[in-house]
Scaffold this active site. Sequence first.
Site, short mmCIF file in Angstrom:
data_model
loop_
_atom_site.label_atom_id
_atom_site.label_comp_id
_atom_site.label_asym_id
_atom_site.label_seq_id
_atom_site.Cartn_x
_atom_site.Cartn_y
_atom_site.Cartn_z
N HIS A 165 3.67 3.06 12.26
CA HIS A 165 2.58 3.85 12.85
C HIS A 165 3.08 4.77 13.97
O HIS A 165 2.37 5.69 14.36
CB HIS A 165 1.42 3.01 13.40
CG HIS A 165 0.74 2.17 12.36
ND1 HIS A 165 -0.49 1.59 12.56
CD2 HIS A 165 1.12 1.82 11.12
CE1 HIS A 165 -0.82 0.90 11.48
NE2 HIS A 165 0.14 1.03 10.58
N GLU A 194 -5.06 1.48 2.95
CA GLU A 194 -4.92 0.41 3.95
C GLU A 194 -4.95 0.99 5.35
O GLU A 194 -5.52 0.39 6.27
CB GLU A 194 -3.61 -0.35 3.71
CG GLU A 194 -3.54 -1.70 4.44
CD GLU A 194 -3.16 -1.60 5.90
OE1 GLU A 194 -3.54 -2.47 6.70
OE2 GLU A 194 -2.47 -0.62 6.28
N GLU A 195 -4.34 2.14 5.51
CA GLU A 195 -4.21 2.71 6.87
C GLU A 195 -5.53 3.27 7.40
O GLU A 195 -5.62 3.65 8.56
CB GLU A 195 -3.12 3.79 6.90
CG GLU A 195 -1.74 3.28 6.49
CD GLU A 195 -1.13 2.26 7.45
OE1 GLU A 195 -1.82 1.82 8.39
OE2 GLU A 195 0.04 1.90 7.24
N ASP A 255 6.57 0.88 6.41
CA ASP A 255 5.14 0.56 6.21
C ASP A 255 4.48 1.59 5.30
O ASP A 255 4.04 2.62 5.77
CB ASP A 255 4.46 0.53 7.59
CG ASP A 255 3.00 0.18 7.51
OD1 ASP A 255 2.55 -0.32 6.47
OD2 ASP A 255 2.29 0.42 8.51
N ASP A 302 -0.33 4.38 0.89
CA ASP A 302 -0.74 5.40 1.87
C ASP A 302 -0.01 5.16 3.19
O ASP A 302 0.51 4.06 3.43
CB ASP A 302 -2.26 5.41 2.09
CG ASP A 302 -2.79 4.13 2.70
OD1 ASP A 302 -2.31 3.02 2.31
OD2 ASP A 302 -3.67 4.19 3.57
N HIS A 350 0.85 -1.21 0.00
CA HIS A 350 0.00 0.00 0.00
C HIS A 350 0.87 1.24 0.00
O HIS A 350 1.97 1.25 0.56
CB HIS A 350 -1.01 0.00 1.15
CG HIS A 350 -0.43 -0.03 2.53
ND1 HIS A 350 -0.08 1.12 3.21
CD2 HIS A 350 -0.14 -1.05 3.36
CE1 HIS A 350 0.39 0.79 4.40
NE2 HIS A 350 0.38 -0.52 4.53
#
Length: 454
Positions: free
Chosen positions: A424, A159-160, A128, A97, A95
């Site tokens: 994150h 995705e996030e 990520d 994003d 992903h």
Amino acid sequence: MTDDVLTADQIADLKSTVAGLMPGIRADLEALTRIPSISLDAFDQAHVEASAEATAELLRAEGLDVEIVREGGRPAVIGHIDGPAGAPTVMLYAHHDVQPTGSDDLWDSPPFEPTERDGRLYGRGAADDKAGIMAHLAALRAHRGSLPVGVTVFVEGEEEIGSDSLPTILERHGEKLRADAIVLADSTNWAIGEPALTTTLRGLIRVVITVTTLDHGIHSGMFGGAVPDAMMPMVRLLASLHDDSGDVAIEGLRSGVASDLDYDEARLREESGLLDGVDVVGTGSLLTRIWNKPTATVIGIDAPSVATSSNTLVPSVSAKVSIRLAPDEDPQEAWAAVQAHIAKHTPWGAKVEVHLDDQGAGFAADARGPVYDQARAAFTDAWGVEPVDIGVGGSIPFVAAFAERFPEAAILVTGVEDPDARAHGANESLHLGEFQRVCEAEALLLARVGALPR
Ligand SMILES: [Zn+2]
């Protein structure tokens, strides 16, 4: 191995090809990381468009037919290139994003200026999952001009924020994504130098419980003692979610058992920040507790705040409870079990309502068969040690979505992260040495799947 599908020379050649590609891969990773493609609504979505476009451009440069698709959400990039006639197709997922960065003060270098320190590349998305995108590019570049398999690349843009439009994308574009093997590069390895395949993920349901005992708030001195306020049954109900050991006590929920890996209490305490003197809860091996058993966590309570509270019997309170599920649990069956538990454990006839706020299935791979064998061999080629099967206690909704849409495909959940990656969080980073192993393993995986007898 004499019956291996690749010779030792082929393996060594491919590894050295990937090593030679790494400076270019690193430069393109840094360029992607500079795009602040935060998919959350409150942020400028022009950056998410830009990261989709940049990803599409990288794939076009490798000769893929590329389109950017939108099905009510953020832009996803789909690219495809045929392999030799009759060769299997491998779909590579990542992903583009990223998560918000939180306060810049918590970062030791600006989140969107990729910076190397001690062999790690720091930046939001550096791991990520822009490193996932670049691992796929590395595999494509390693086989430039002579791909051993057909390759479809799917790079999601939301995705996030929960992959809300993914089911529609899979419904409308599923035929383009169909593959014999699916590599989802968005998880983690077990430790530096120890590769892993993620074979289980927990599912999730989230419920909101409202308990009401009175039709309006009343003076606690006049009636307290005979008339229950709403918090009184609520705390008992919430306490009933666990037994004295801290295991979830909701009857009927499934539990599983984790693979037998070394993971001790000291490491758990260190990785989680559990305070000295606070007990670890639950029963079974620590990994079983965090990967394969259910949890129940009260994540919010609506009640008067301490600052504004008055001496009143509160008529109604609400609590939001996040319940993680064993990998093979059916979320609908879990929801029924939770409703039955609440009905049984709310005392004194208090009125209770509960609604389902969110749900997602877990994932439990049947990690056997020729593609898994070749994946394990590719990891072993790259790292020099065999990969372990790990679980992840969280939920990745897209994995279940792919497993449901493509039940015949071998699903490989791989990753670029390690336990220090801090995806994150502040100071997210990618271990550059491990990243090269990831790129080698993926290039080798394509070669190995392409060399399978057919
Ligand atoms: Zn991710």
